[in-house]
Design a protein around this motif. Structure first.
Motif, PDB file in Angstrom:
ATOM      1  N   MET A 100      -2.881  -5.384  -1.875  1.00 11.96           N
ATOM      2  CA  MET A 100      -3.494  -4.058  -2.013  1.00 11.96           C
ATOM      3  C   MET A 100      -4.081  -3.840  -3.398  1.00 11.96           C
ATOM      4  SD  MET A 100      -0.913  -1.409  -0.211  1.00 11.96           S
ATOM      5  CE  MET A 100      -1.957  -0.033  -0.634  1.00 11.96           C
ATOM      6  N   ASP A 101      -5.040  -2.956  -3.454  1.00 14.09           N
ATOM      7  CA  ASP A 101      -5.572  -2.513  -4.732  1.00 14.09           C
ATOM      8  C   ASP A 101      -4.466  -1.719  -5.446  1.00 14.09           C
ATOM      9  OD1 ASP A 101      -6.782  -1.242  -6.784  1.00 14.09           O
ATOM     10  OD2 ASP A 101      -8.388  -0.311  -5.589  1.00 14.09           O
ATOM     11  N   ARG A 142      -3.898   2.002  -5.433  1.00  8.23           N
ATOM     12  CA  ARG A 142      -3.440   2.744  -4.260  1.00  8.23           C
ATOM     13  C   ARG A 142      -1.917   2.812  -4.167  1.00  8.23           C
ATOM     14  NH1 ARG A 142      -6.356   0.789   0.981  1.00  8.23           N
ATOM     15  NH2 ARG A 142      -5.624   2.817   1.708  1.00  8.23           N
ATOM     16  N   CYS A 175      -0.279   4.037   3.620  1.00 10.07           N
ATOM     17  CA  CYS A 175      -0.932   4.666   2.494  1.00 10.07           C
ATOM     18  C   CYS A 175      -1.287   6.095   2.869  1.00 10.07           C
ATOM     19  CB  CYS A 175      -2.208   3.878   2.158  1.00 10.07           C
ATOM     20  SG  CYS A 175      -2.442   3.720   0.412  1.00 10.07           S
TER      21      CYS A 175
END
Lengths: 274, 297
Positions: A155-156, A159, A271
């Motif tokens: 994941m980025d 985030r 998320c």
């Protein structure tokens, strides 16, 4: 003609309320004719209906007490088998099982102990019972489906703040003003009984979960416990961390997350913003 | 019902599976624990969501045929079956695909309370209708035949208008279910009520019997009388072995389970009891060897 429903209603009330007379008239009274029983004296024909109902009453209460003793072994050890049998009988009268699944029988034990005159001054017993019930729930709780940590690393990082974790389905939180885990550990089979547990040594904060086939009980500090509570209630990672840090400035988020990840306590995540 | 889905356990000895023996059974493997050819579990013990019971049963199921024996459906209950419980039984039966599924000719639930005992029924037309409807419902819901076990009892109801073996034969004929013939229960009930155990067994129909149970019982003094209590807590008694041989002589070999539910002994003791049953089974024609037996699991 008496119906089956009537007989079962009466029989059940006779057993649970020790009122054999309710159903006695439905039971065959075997007449013994003098000289009919011979040889080893092996026949039980002379038992009265009263005595025959008592066999069923005893069997129900003894087997249900055993089921409770199996689910609350530490409580049983703390109060002694004889007193536990008495307590279990009263419990069965008040909370007879409403399902044939006895593996979790005794969910009302903590409340029951609080109101049970003979032990109501031993208020730690209710918390011991609470821990034992949570242990059982964790033991029989759903299996973890297996969580792929790699998904987070892909994941980025920006985030991460919005991550919402779902803990293992067999995980439970519990706090007590008493050192319940010390009491529990000292009363495990084979443990050396510790005489010097100080009931005033302060509260404990516990997380109970199953790692593979073994139920683990982990002690947390209050900050970490609060963090678990926030995450467990569906707060995002950043929200939970911020709230805990505000209240407990020494809270170490990195260490808390390492603990959660290393013990595979996460079932899945999502998320908050997509 | 699709009868081809029901693969019977062959006519050799099995034992009740106990958590105390999980590790030993898995580490020894099927060859080392012969003469145990199959295992039976109490269905309710595997109705939790997850955890060690399922972990071990999954593994043991891979190597042995399995029988699931329920104690909680209360087939004779007049207030209707507990639907949640029935769904739970179906889940676990679907998951483990046991060769046999069985329950009891008795009741345990009244006014929504589970008494944790197998209480006898009055043998009447009304009871026949109630238990027959309940068995129909269970067999339809599970999509397979079940076996029902003859009870052990300490009392009889005045309203009964037929004898126990006749009542059992009628249930089997009405519902198409099979009989789990518990020889120890026959012996205990006959002793407690002054019935003739051989006559009881001779009145049953051999082709309806899908499994035999053997167990130990306790002999208690109660109010100055000798009473036999079906506690499954000791070796099978001499009298019950004798009755078992009589049963085999009438019915031929049947899958035979050593039940031992209290004072759990070593696995070795269960193996010895199983070997004793196997040695008797071999005296009657048609017994299959252990290797052939397992293929049917």
């Amino acid at each position: 003609m008496v119906t089956l429903c009537d007989i079962q209603d009466k029989f059940s009330r006779a057993i649970l309320g020790a009122q054999n007379e309710i159903v006695m008239n439905e039971i065959v009274m075997t007449e013994i004719i003098a000289g009919e029983i011979t040889g080893e004296g092996d026949l039980a024909l002379g038992l009265t209906p009263q005595a025959r109902i008592n066999i069923y009453r005893n069997n129900s209460f003894i087997t249900l007490s055993r089921a409770l003793a199996k689910n609350f072994p530490v409580l049983c050890r703390l109060v002694g088998q004889n007193f536990f049998d008495h307590l279990a009988e009263k419990y069965v009268e008040k909370y007879p099982p409403v399902t044939p699944l006895l593996m979790s029988y005794g969910a009302n034990m903590p409340e029951f102990l609080k109101g049970f005159d003979a032990v109501k001054d031993l208020s730690y017993l209710a918390d011991v019972a609470r821990l034992e019930h949570l242990w059982t729930m964790s033991f029989n709780g759903p299996d973890a489906t297996g969580f792929d940590l790699g998904l987070i690393s892909k994941m980025d990082p920006e985030r991460f703040d919005d991550l919402i974790f779902k803990f293992l389905p067999n995980m439970q939180l519990m706090s007590s003003v008493f050192p319940i885990l010390d009491i529990w550990l000292a009363n495990q089979e084979g443990a050396q009984k510790s005489e010097d547990i100080d009931l005033d040594s302060g509260p404990c904060y516990l997380v109970i979960f199953r790692k593979a086939q073994v139920v683990e009980i982990m002690t947390l500090d209050l900050a970490n416990y609060t963090f678990f509570e926030f995450l467990g209630s569906g707060e995002t990672l950043s929200c939970a961390a911020e709230k805990v840090t505000t209240k407990y400035p020494g809270f170490n988020l990195q260490a808390a997350m390492n603990n959660i990840v290393q013990n595979s306590m996460i079932e899945h995540f999502e998320c908050a913003k997509n | 019902m699709d009868s081809s889905s029901w693969v019977p356990i062959p006519a050799i000895a099995g034992v009740g599976l106990k958590p105390q023996h999980y590790e030993e059974i898995l580490s020894l493997g099927p060859k080392a624990i012969a003469p145990i050819g199959w295992f039976e579990v109490h269905t309710e013990n595997y109705m939790g969501d997850g955890g060690p019971p399922h972990h071990y049963l999954e593994k043991i199921r891979q190597d042995y045929p399995l029988s699931m024996h329920g104690v909680g459906l209360s087939l004779g209950t007049a207030e209707g079956l507990n639907q949640d419980h029935l769904r739970g039984v179906k889940n676990v039966v679907d998951r483990y695909q046991p060769a046999l599924v069985s329950e009891h000719i008795s009741w345990s639930i009244a006014n929504g309370v589970y008494l944790n005992d197998l209480i006898p029924l009055p043998y009447t037309a009304e009871t026949m209708k109630i238990i027959g409807d309940n068995i129909d419902l269970v067999q339809n819901f599970l999509g397979r035949q079940i076996l029902v076990e003859n009870p052990s009892s300490y009392l009889l109801f005045k309203s009964s208008d037929r004898e126990e073996p006749d009542f059992i034969n009628e249930i089997l004929a009405n519902t198409g279910c099979g009989l789990l013939l518990d020889v120890n229960n026959v012996y205990v009930s006959c002793q407690n009520h002054g019935w003739d155990a051989r006559d009881y067994i001779a009145r049953l129909k051999p082709e309806t019997v899908g499994e035999i149970h053997l167990a130990g019982h306790a002999v208690k003094e109660w109010h100055g009388q000798t009473l036999r209590i079906d506690d499954h807590g000791s070796n099978v008694s001499r009298e019950v072995w004798d009755l078992y041989v009589y049963t085999l002589s009438l019915m031929g070999p049947k899958p035979s389970l050593i039940e031992w539910d209290s004072n759990i002994p070593s696995l070795m003791t269960l193996q010895q009891e199983a070997e004793r049953a196997n040695s008797l089974l071999r005296k009657f024609p048609g017994v299959i060897d252990d290797q052939g037996a397992r293929k049917n699991g």
